[in-house]
Design a protein around this motif. Structure first.
Motif, PDB file in Angstrom:
ATOM      1  N   ARG A  69       1.195  -1.405   0.040  1.00 43.34           N
ATOM      2  CA  ARG A  69      -0.040   0.203   0.022  1.00 43.34           C
ATOM      3  C   ARG A  69       0.755   0.747   0.205  1.00 43.34           C
ATOM      4  N   THR A  70      -0.072   2.167  -0.547  1.00 45.66           N
ATOM      5  CA  THR A  70       1.012   3.633  -0.715  1.00 45.66           C
ATOM      6  C   THR A  70       0.846   4.568   0.286  1.00 45.66           C
ATOM      7  N   PRO A  71       1.235   5.138   1.419  1.00 44.85           N
ATOM      8  CA  PRO A  71       1.480   5.401   2.504  1.00 44.85           C
ATOM      9  C   PRO A  71       0.588   6.807   2.317  1.00 44.85           C
ATOM     10  N   PRO A  72      -0.224   7.706   3.508  1.00 48.54           N
ATOM     11  CA  PRO A  72      -0.831   8.761   3.112  1.00 48.54           C
ATOM     12  C   PRO A  72      -0.363  10.411   2.823  1.00 48.54           C
ATOM     13  N   PRO A  73      -0.347  10.687   1.968  1.00 52.08           N
ATOM     14  CA  PRO A  73       0.017  11.642   1.756  1.00 52.08           C
ATOM     15  C   PRO A  73       0.557  12.668   2.696  1.00 52.08           C
ATOM     16  N   PRO A  74       1.712  13.390   3.008  1.00 50.11           N
ATOM     17  CA  PRO A  74       1.818  13.693   4.643  1.00 50.11           C
ATOM     18  C   PRO A  74       1.278  14.818   4.593  1.00 50.11           C
ATOM     19  N   GLU A  75       0.624  15.977   3.646  1.00 49.46           N
ATOM     20  CA  GLU A  75      -0.469  16.778   4.342  1.00 49.46           C
ATOM     21  C   GLU A  75      -1.920  16.359   5.449  1.00 49.46           C
ATOM     22  N   HIS A  76      -2.488  15.244   4.776  1.00 43.44           N
ATOM     23  CA  HIS A  76      -3.046  14.233   5.588  1.00 43.44           C
ATOM     24  C   HIS A  76      -2.521  13.850   6.518  1.00 43.44           C
ATOM     25  N   GLU A  77      -1.633  14.213   7.322  1.00 43.55           N
ATOM     26  CA  GLU A  77      -0.371  14.259   8.930  1.00 43.55           C
ATOM     27  C   GLU A  77      -1.989  14.044   9.650  1.00 43.55           C
ATOM     28  N   PRO A  78      -2.458  15.348   9.813  1.00 44.60           N
ATOM     29  CA  PRO A  78      -3.026  15.340  10.831  1.00 44.60           C
ATOM     30  C   PRO A  78      -4.384  14.840  10.764  1.00 44.60           C
ATOM     31  N   PHE A  79      -5.266  14.142  10.249  1.00 47.39           N
ATOM     32  CA  PHE A  79      -6.045  13.044  10.185  1.00 47.39           C
ATOM     33  C   PHE A  79      -5.715  12.153  10.465  1.00 47.39           C
ATOM     34  N   HIS A  80      -4.703  11.656   9.843  1.00 49.13           N
ATOM     35  CA  HIS A  80      -4.400  10.171  10.265  1.00 49.13           C
ATOM     36  C   HIS A  80      -4.087  10.089  11.567  1.00 49.13           C
ATOM     37  N   THR A  81      -3.083  10.692  12.175  1.00 51.53           N
ATOM     38  CA  THR A  81      -2.420  11.059  13.342  1.00 51.53           C
ATOM     39  C   THR A  81      -4.202  10.837  14.217  1.00 51.53           C
ATOM     40  N   PRO A 166     -19.826  20.720  12.581  1.00 56.91           N
ATOM     41  CA  PRO A 166     -19.247  20.790  11.851  1.00 56.91           C
ATOM     42  C   PRO A 166     -18.167  19.973  11.237  1.00 56.91           C
ATOM     43  N   TRP A 167     -17.234  20.226  12.469  1.00 56.04           N
ATOM     44  CA  TRP A 167     -15.754  19.218  12.802  1.00 56.04           C
ATOM     45  C   TRP A 167     -16.276  17.541  12.685  1.00 56.04           C
ATOM     46  N   SER A 168     -17.304  17.345  13.286  1.00 57.96           N
ATOM     47  CA  SER A 168     -17.678  15.911  13.138  1.00 57.96           C
ATOM     48  C   SER A 168     -17.912  15.358  11.179  1.00 57.96           C
ATOM     49  N   ALA A 169     -18.621  16.557  10.784  1.00 57.04           N
ATOM     50  CA  ALA A 169     -19.284  16.117   9.423  1.00 57.04           C
ATOM     51  C   ALA A 169     -17.881  16.503   8.006  1.00 57.04           C
ATOM     52  N   ALA A 170     -16.387  17.441   8.943  1.00 57.62           N
ATOM     53  CA  ALA A 170     -15.301  17.666   7.763  1.00 57.62           C
ATOM     54  C   ALA A 170     -14.827  16.299   8.349  1.00 57.62           C
ATOM     55  N   THR A 183     -12.136  18.095   0.118  1.00 55.86           N
ATOM     56  CA  THR A 183     -12.585  17.181   1.638  1.00 55.86           C
ATOM     57  C   THR A 183     -11.410  16.865   2.254  1.00 55.86           C
ATOM     58  N   ALA A 184     -10.414  15.764   2.041  1.00 57.39           N
ATOM     59  CA  ALA A 184      -9.409  15.642   2.868  1.00 57.39           C
ATOM     60  C   ALA A 184      -9.125  17.023   3.560  1.00 57.39           C
ATOM     61  N   ALA A 185      -8.814  18.153   2.609  1.00 58.63           N
ATOM     62  CA  ALA A 185      -8.264  19.540   2.907  1.00 58.63           C
ATOM     63  C   ALA A 185      -9.263  19.788   4.484  1.00 58.63           C
ATOM     64  N   ARG A 186     -10.566  20.306   4.021  1.00 57.19           N
ATOM     65  CA  ARG A 186     -11.470  20.042   5.217  1.00 57.19           C
ATOM     66  C   ARG A 186     -11.313  19.475   7.114  1.00 57.19           C
ATOM     67  N   ALA A 187     -10.996  17.854   6.144  1.00 59.99           N
ATOM     68  CA  ALA A 187     -11.038  17.062   7.193  1.00 59.99           C
ATOM     69  C   ALA A 187      -9.613  17.569   7.855  1.00 59.99           C
ATOM     70  N   VAL A 188      -9.054  16.751   7.404  1.00 59.08           N
ATOM     71  CA  VAL A 188      -7.692  17.578   8.165  1.00 59.08           C
ATOM     72  C   VAL A 188      -7.535  19.229   9.208  1.00 59.08           C
ATOM     73  N   ARG A 189      -7.878  20.538   8.652  1.00 56.20           N
ATOM     74  CA  ARG A 189      -8.460  21.450   9.296  1.00 56.20           C
ATOM     75  C   ARG A 189      -9.198  20.986  10.662  1.00 56.20           C
ATOM     76  N   PHE A 194     -10.235  20.823  15.961  1.00 57.16           N
ATOM     77  CA  PHE A 194     -11.127  19.976  17.110  1.00 57.16           C
ATOM     78  C   PHE A 194     -10.174  19.754  18.027  1.00 57.16           C
ATOM     79  N   SER A 195      -8.537  18.657  17.693  1.00 59.62           N
ATOM     80  CA  SER A 195      -7.184  18.144  18.387  1.00 59.62           C
ATOM     81  C   SER A 195      -7.356  19.132  19.432  1.00 59.62           C
ATOM     82  N   ASP A 196      -6.484  20.331  18.898  1.00 58.40           N
ATOM     83  CA  ASP A 196      -6.391  21.530  19.416  1.00 58.40           C
ATOM     84  C   ASP A 196      -7.173  22.344  20.617  1.00 58.40           C
TER      85      ASP A 196
END
Length: 401
Positions: A69-81, A166-170, A183-189, A194-196
């Motif tokens: 499998r290909t690792p997820p893009p680094p810019e998606h890291e906050p979502f995957h963490t 809104p955080w949940s929906a994103a 969609t990924a950018a919204r999820a990352v934001r 939400f984490s902060d």
């Protein structure tokens, strides 16, 4: 396979005929557009949810490269963490440890203690709907009830609750098939924000513990060292909010849409409120809020003579399984008195929904409040369905009361 098209609005509007075709044609089908193996029958879905050769993740055994499998893009890291530290996407031993610790705080007694609050809030929301002569059942009742309940459990002040939905929906947008970069950018934001927020809330509860779930998660431990890390606590809170209301919101509006489409069943329910418990189960089955759940193949498996290799992904079709005539008599018929109802809307096995008892309390409370306080509730306009397939819901449900 042309009938199964999760991006086709006609399929999204009513996927159940396509599911029937899949079940008739066999137990497993390869779907080229997503590279997944579709499993449509109840017996197989139920068995595979419990099969330890499958996993929600593979990272406990393989690297991305070892698994092909290909690792997820680094810019998606906050979502995957955020996502990858929640128990829904972990396997033993981490899943076992986290679920055990969360269970120490999220007890049946904790859920039972919320019943009066849930009933009172449901009643107030419905009274407000009736006072205005109707409105959008989604935004006026279905959404605010479970969001307020899980926020109350977590100890999130009312003044801080507006961004939760809104955080949940994103974030949940990432669970659809082939989410877009937007969609990924919204999820990352949303993941970062939400984490902060939760990091600050956890710090406040460490300094001044309260009678809430966040304080309970901080205190939960086995022995001296076996505690949740801060990231595990953050991911758990987000999971409890997302899973704790997404399904309930969509089950509520899908359920009332089904009731309005089956006036004989609605009339029976209005005449006999003792049907509410079985009605909740049947509405969850009839129009399933989570249509698909994925598993990775960790070791080769065979289904009906077809070998599915390690590294493949299986799509367990909950919506299809819940309409399998091998299990449910006349599955296309809404039967609020259905007693034999082994639906799998809450999953099964070690990933069985930890919040299922709370979801049932919320669904029963809102259904009862609407039956008692809005006995002439009618559909004001045919609703528009959300374009999403995996998480099935409506954009709104306008009613007159």
């Amino acid at each position: 396979m042309a009938a199964f098209d999760p991006w086709d609005p006609a399929f999204v509007a009513d996927p159940y005929p396509a599911y029937a075709g899949l079940r008739e044609r066999g137990r497993v089908h390869y779907f080229e557009p997503t590279g997944q193996w579709l499993v449509p029958r109840h017996a197989d879905v139920s068995a595979l949810l419990r099969d330890r050769r499958l996993g929600r993740t593979y990272r406990h055994r393989f690297s991305h490269e070892e698994f092909g499998r290909t690792p997820p893009p680094p810019e998606h890291e906050p979502f995957h963490t955020l996502n990858d530290h929640g128990m829904l996407d972990l396997e033993p031993p981490d899943h076992t440890r986290i679920r055990r610790l969360v269970s120490k705080a999220f007890t049946p007694r904790t859920v039972e203690r919320l019943q009066p609050y849930v009933r009172d809030l449901a009643g107030r929301l419905v009274d407000r709907l009736v006072a205005t002569g109707g409105g959008d059942l989604l935004t006026d009742v279905a959404e605010p009830l479970p969001v307020a309940v899980i926020a109350e459990m977590l100890g999130i002040p009312e003044s801080d609750r507006a961004p939760l939905r809104p955080w949940s929906a994103a974030i949940c947008g990432m669970y659809e098939l082939h989410p877009s970069e937007e969609t990924a950018a919204r999820a990352v934001r949303a993941s970062v924000e939400f984490s902060d927020y939760l990091r600050g809330l956890i710090a406040a509860r460490r300094a001044d513990p309260g009678d809430d779930l966040v304080s309970g998660l901080i205190a939960a431990h086995d022995g001296d060292d076996d505690r949740l890390t801060e990231q595990e606590m953050i991911s758990t809170c987000v999971l409890l909010l997302n899973a704790g209301h997404e399904a309930t919101v969509n089950a509520t509006v899908n359920g009332w849409h089904a009731l309005f489409g089956n006036p004989g069943q609605l009339a029976a329910l209005r005449a006999d409120h003792s049907l509410v418990p079985t009605a909740v189960e049947e509405l969850m089955r009839y129009d399933t809020p989570l249509q698909l759940f994925e598993r990775w193949v960790l070791d080769d498996i065979e289904i009906d003579g077809t070998t599915i290799p390690r590294g493949a992904e299986i799509a367990l079709l909950f919506g299809s399984a819940n309409h399998d005539p091998a299990v449910f008599a006349e599955p296309g018929r809404l039967d609020l008195a259905r007693r034999d109802n082994p639906h799998i809307s809450f999953s099964a096995g070690l990933h069985y929904c930890i919040g299922a008892p709370l979801a049932r309390i919320e669904l029963a409370a809102s259904l009862t409040a609407l039956l008692e306080r809005a006995p002439t509730l009618t559909l004001a306009a045919e609703p528009e369905r959300k374009p999403t397939f995996v998480i099935r819901g409506l954009r709104g449900l306008h009613v007159e009361a």
